[in-house]
Enzyme design. Structure first.
Site, mmCIF file in Angstrom:
data_model
loop_
_atom_site.group_PDB
_atom_site.id
_atom_site.type_symbol
_atom_site.label_atom_id
_atom_site.label_comp_id
_atom_site.label_asym_id
_atom_site.label_seq_id
_atom_site.Cartn_x
_atom_site.Cartn_y
_atom_site.Cartn_z
ATOM 1 N N CYS A 169 0.901 -1.107 -0.179
ATOM 2 C CA CYS A 169 -0.079 0.193 0.161
ATOM 3 C C CYS A 169 0.771 1.174 0.103
ATOM 4 O O CYS A 169 1.612 1.401 0.615
ATOM 5 C CB CYS A 169 -0.865 -0.044 1.217
ATOM 6 S SG CYS A 169 -1.526 1.598 1.555
ATOM 7 N N CYS B 15 0.331 3.150 2.956
ATOM 8 C CA CYS B 15 1.200 2.513 4.164
ATOM 9 C C CYS B 15 2.601 2.811 4.091
ATOM 10 O O CYS B 15 3.211 3.051 5.268
ATOM 11 C CB CYS B 15 0.799 1.173 4.052
ATOM 12 S SG CYS B 15 -0.855 0.728 4.258
#
Length: 260
Positions: free
Chosen positions: A45, A48
């Site tokens: 991600c 992330c």
């Protein structure tokens, strides 16, 4: 901050389990009795990756204690745990009681995360953490600790009754407000069904009357124009008839001239 650091040292060293070790099977054991601040992520991600360094710094700033855990869960490894906690996007951050987690909706930068952790995750003044209390708070706690048991039970019972009464009063107030809301909605539906709708403003009324006036004026003009056209047609027909009569042969009988 010094008091909190002392508290962390006094409560013991952090657990040997790392953040990546949190999973569906050991969650209850590693989080029992603690206030948690957890990030759920997947390594691929983009968002992330952007907050990875700030979250790592946060975990170093707030090491695990008997009362607190700042950690993270890799949902590619612990998918069952992420599903249990209803994680639908990444990164998702939750905090609070491990059995009743709440969604964190604040900033994702280190300063925002740190400020939130200090206010909502770090242990605060209580009997267990008396060193975190102010002098007034310590005095208040001490007064209850030294209170005779019978008196303490009486105060507890009185407080419970007061809370119950306040709760009942609030519930009655809410029920009354809810009832009024339903009544207003019901009356509104009745008015709409009767064609009442909302009242027109003075401006809207003026525009309506103006439009009606223009329509009436236009109709009157059209009517007058039609009358003039009819009169003109009749006059032309009369002129043509007179012209035919004047050009007719003089030896025709009177009856034939009449026909013309």
């Amino acid at each position: 901050m010094i008091k909190r650091a002392a508290c962390f040292l006094a409560l013991g060293a952090a657990s040997s389990a790392s953040a990546a070790d949190l999973n569906f099977y050991n969650w209850d054991t590693l989080t029992a009795g603690k206030t948690v601040f957890i990030k759920y992520f997947v390594p691929t991600c983009i968002h992330c990756k952007r907050m990875k360094a700030d979250w790592a710094k946060l975990m170093e700033e707030f090491p695990e204690t008997d009362d607190m855990l700042v950690s993270e869960v890799d949902c590619t490894v612990s998918g069952a745990l992420c599903a249990k906690h209803e994680v639908n996007g990444y990164p998702t951050i939750k905090y609070g009681d491990p059995d009743k987690l709440e969604q964190y909706l604040g900033g994702r930068d280190f300063d925002s995360l740190k400020e939130f952790a200090e206010e909502n995750v770090v242990p605060s003044c209580c009997v267990k953490h008396i060193d975190l209390c102010s002098d007034d708070e310590k005095s208040w706690i001490k007064s209850y600790q030294e209170m005779p048991l019978d008196e303490l039970k009486a105060k507890s019972k009185a407080l419970a009754a007061q809370l119950s009464k306040s709760s009942e009063a609030f519930e009655n107030l809410w029920n009354t407000a809810h009832k009024k809301t339903l009544e207003l909605e019901y009356m509104s539906e009745i008015i709409k069904s009767m064609g009442g709708g909302r009242r027109t403003t003075k401006g809207e009324e003026a525009v309506r009357k103006g439009a009606e006036g223009e329509a009436a004026k236009g109709g009157e003009t059209k009517k007058k124009g039609n009358v003039k056209m009819v009169k003109k047609v009749k006059k032309v027909k009369k002129v043509k008839k007179e012209a035919q009569y004047d050009s007719a042969p003089t030896n025709l009988p009177a009856s034939k001239k009449e026909e013309l």
